[in-house]
Design an enzyme around this catalytic site. Structure first.
Site, PDB file in Angstrom:
ATOM      1  NE  ARG A 106      18.723 -56.859   5.541  1.00  0.00           N
ATOM      2  CZ  ARG A 106      17.591 -56.965   4.861  1.00  0.00           C
ATOM      3  NH1 ARG A 106      17.595 -56.986   3.547  1.00  0.00           N
ATOM      4  NH2 ARG A 106      16.454 -57.084   5.506  1.00  0.00           N
ATOM      5  CG  HIS A 151      14.382 -61.764   6.470  1.00  0.00           C
ATOM      6  ND1 HIS A 151      15.341 -60.988   5.854  1.00  0.00           N
ATOM      7  CD2 HIS A 151      13.715 -62.382   5.463  1.00  0.00           C
ATOM      8  CE1 HIS A 151      15.258 -61.141   4.546  1.00  0.00           C
ATOM      9  NE2 HIS A 151      14.277 -61.988   4.287  1.00  0.00           N
ATOM     10  CG  ASN A 195      13.388 -58.305   4.538  1.00  0.00           C
ATOM     11  OD1 ASN A 195      14.211 -57.543   4.050  1.00  0.00           O
ATOM     12  ND2 ASN A 195      12.806 -59.274   3.830  1.00  0.00           N
ATOM     13  CD  GLU A 196      11.565 -58.231   0.643  1.00  0.00           C
ATOM     14  OE1 GLU A 196      12.360 -57.936  -0.260  1.00  0.00           O
ATOM     15  OE2 GLU A 196      11.108 -59.391   0.812  1.00  0.00           O
ATOM     16  CG  ASN A 335      14.935 -55.349   0.528  1.00  0.00           C
ATOM     17  OD1 ASN A 335      15.905 -54.736   0.966  1.00  0.00           O
ATOM     18  ND2 ASN A 335      14.355 -56.323   1.215  1.00  0.00           N
ATOM     19  CE1 TYR A 337      16.357 -59.867  -5.104  1.00  0.00           C
ATOM     20  CE2 TYR A 337      14.912 -58.561  -3.699  1.00  0.00           C
ATOM     21  CZ  TYR A 337      15.945 -59.469  -3.838  1.00  0.00           C
ATOM     22  OH  TYR A 337      16.566 -59.971  -2.736  1.00  0.00           O
ATOM     23  CD  GLU A 404      16.374 -58.844   0.619  1.00  0.00           C
ATOM     24  OE1 GLU A 404      15.800 -59.344  -0.377  1.00  0.00           O
ATOM     25  OE2 GLU A 404      16.011 -59.051   1.783  1.00  0.00           O
TER      26      GLU A 404
END
Length: 501
Positions: A106, A151, A195-196, A335, A337, A404
């Site tokens: 990615r 991103h 992204n996010e 994603n 974490y 992620e």
């Protein structure tokens, strides 16, 4: 009635003081092997690794401007001007990818490298040539390219007209996305538009931590989300109508959230927090309603009227937009974490107005959780398993690719904590698969140490270290690289971590 995933946490609760979760460890459930077609990969992003910030016609991004004008706001006063220099040294990244034997890679495409001023009028062939080279080399070595269109690195010229706070971003992004489909879609079959979005919208337009440093919380950040989701859906419609028949690719949007575990008697608050976080963008796209979560719409409208406004700060999606946003993704790009405990706020939170005050919850960290470098990241693998079950139950078990998941430290090559993090989170993925979740891939963040936004180079997420003091930027494998390589080779999770070096 709340979905069954909520009670994952309750099963491990104790009589008082909330729950106790195993510290960075997770018991296996079911088969020890990943499915034969499960895809393992790694990730990077353009601004964080490429360098070459003004090479071969690339235009400036808002992160170029921000780091150049505000070095004091970066923890180590650094920037991404050179970073790992992947723009000039992609072959070193490719060697690492080949050594790991990953199934997919990615990466993100730099909008200002393709359109230096953000518009097709500035189309830059040398930028296009660079990504053609990356894609061709990946495919030549049997590695699936997974490309992210945006991103964080917005062209500076687009920010001059308001960026994501201006609805013109929808048209600008669709033109950019169309160019990417035309140039690379014959070979790239896995796309992510953004992204996010919740991170960059909140950080850029609510608390001014990220460029363009707007502090209009509870208003501009909601406009940013609304414009992002519409831009995503419009690009998806272009792909399905103009490119899908001949390219046969898939499109997603990479969404992030903590998972939440309830403090005693706080089950409803957990569902509320998940909708304000993951549901903010996931609900309109993946839920049959095609709109923001009801709990958000009602709460924000009520708060807006109480503030003396005539309309809600987050209007519902209507008509055309509701129809094209709904089901505008082919897979769920996740994603993940870390996690938090949760309870309803004991007193008003955040600025008035703000997303924090609208959500009205307290996030709590267990001091026993293993902590990475950085106060926000703790090892809570139960949260990944819970999030995957939430997606399964809430969004009709859509295909999920984890895009992620990673661990930060100071850069040691003997990174046993990173291995433990990877091991426990892969176990969470495998447990969820064995429990019926439709998960097709896992992507570790990141392949190499890189520029970590406001943390600069003070934290390291890579499987490979990068010698930033050397002009050649040599990559060196960490212990975790050998561990992950063994996972990919065996398609199972090695029980012992000390043997890898």
């Amino acid at each position: 009635m709340f979905p069954s995933f909520i009670f994952v946490g309750l099963a491990i609760s104790i009589a008082s003081g909330g729950q106790t979760l195993n510290t960075c460890n997770l018991a296996p459930k079911g088969s020890p092997y990943f499915p034969r077609n499960f895809s393992f990969g790694v990730a990077t992003s353009a601004y964080q690794v490429e360098g070459g910030w003004n090479s071969d016609g690339k235009g400036p991004s808002i992160w170029d401007d921000f780091t150049h004008n505000n070095p004091h706001l970066i923890d180590d006063s650094s920037n991404g001007d050179i970073s790992a220099d992947s723009y000039h040294r992609f072959d070193q990244d490719l060697a690492a990818l080949k050594e790991l034997k990953v199934d997919h890679y990615r990466f993100s495409i730099s909008w200002p490298r393709i359109f230096p001023n953000g518009d097709i009028s500035s189309r830059n062939q040398k930028g296009i040539d660079y990504y053609n080279d990356v894609i061709d080399k990946l495919l030549l070595n049997g590695i699936e390219p997974m490309a992210t269109m945006f991103h964080y690195d917005l062209p500076s010229e687009i920010q001059k007209i308001g960026g994501f706070a201006n609805a013109l971003i929808i048209e600008k992004f669709v033109i950019y996305a169309t160019e990417l489909f035309e140039q690379f879609g014959d070979r790239v079959k896995l796309w992510m538009t953004f992204n996010e979005p919740l991170i960059y919208c909140k950080s850029s337009f609510a608390d001014a931590r990220y460029p363009p440093q707007v502090d209009l919380s509870g208003v501009a950040d909601y406009i940013c989300v609304d414009n992002t989701i519409k831009a995503h859906a419009a690009a998806y419609q272009v792909y399905r109508s103009q490119f899908y028949d001949r390219q046969k690719g898939k499109i997603g949007i990479a969404l992030d959230s903590y998972f939440y575990f309830p403090m005693p008697n706080e089950t409803e608050s957990v569902y509320r927090a998940l909708q304000f976080n993951m549901g903010f963008l996931a609900h309109p796209i993946f839920h049959k309603s095609g709109d923001y979560p009801d709990i958000m719409l009602k709460e924000i409208e009520s708060n807006s009227l109480r503030e003396g406004r005539l309309t809600s700060r987050l209007p519902p999606l209507k008509g055309y937009w509701k129809n094209i946003v709904r089901h505008s993704a082919d897979f769920f790009a996740l994603n993940y974490y870390s996690s938090r405990y949760l309870r309803r706020a004991e007193k008003p939170k955040g600025m008035n107005p703000s997303w924090e005050r609208d959500m009205d919850c307290d996030e709590i960290v267990d001091p026993s959780w293993m902590q990475a470098v950085g106060s926000w990241l703790h090892c809570v693998p139960e949260g990944l398993e819970g999030m995957l079950k939430f997606i399964r139950d809430e969004y009709d078990n859509i295909e999920v690719i984890i895009t992620e998941n990673g661990w930060s430290d100071k850069g040691t090559l003997e990174d046993d904590n990173r291995i433990q993090y990877i091991k426990s989170h892969l176990q969470a993925v495998l447990n969820a698969i064995n429990d019926g979740s439709n998960i097709s891939g896992y992507t570790y963040w990141s392949l190499i140490d890189n520029f970590e936004w406001k943390s600069g180079y003070s934290v390291k997420f890579g499987l490979y270290a990068v010698d930033l003091m050397s002009p050649k930027r040599e990559r060196s494998p960490k212990k975790s690289a050998y561990y992950y390589k063994e996972v990919i080779k065996s398609r199972k999770i090695p029980n012992h971590i000390n043997e890898f070096s």
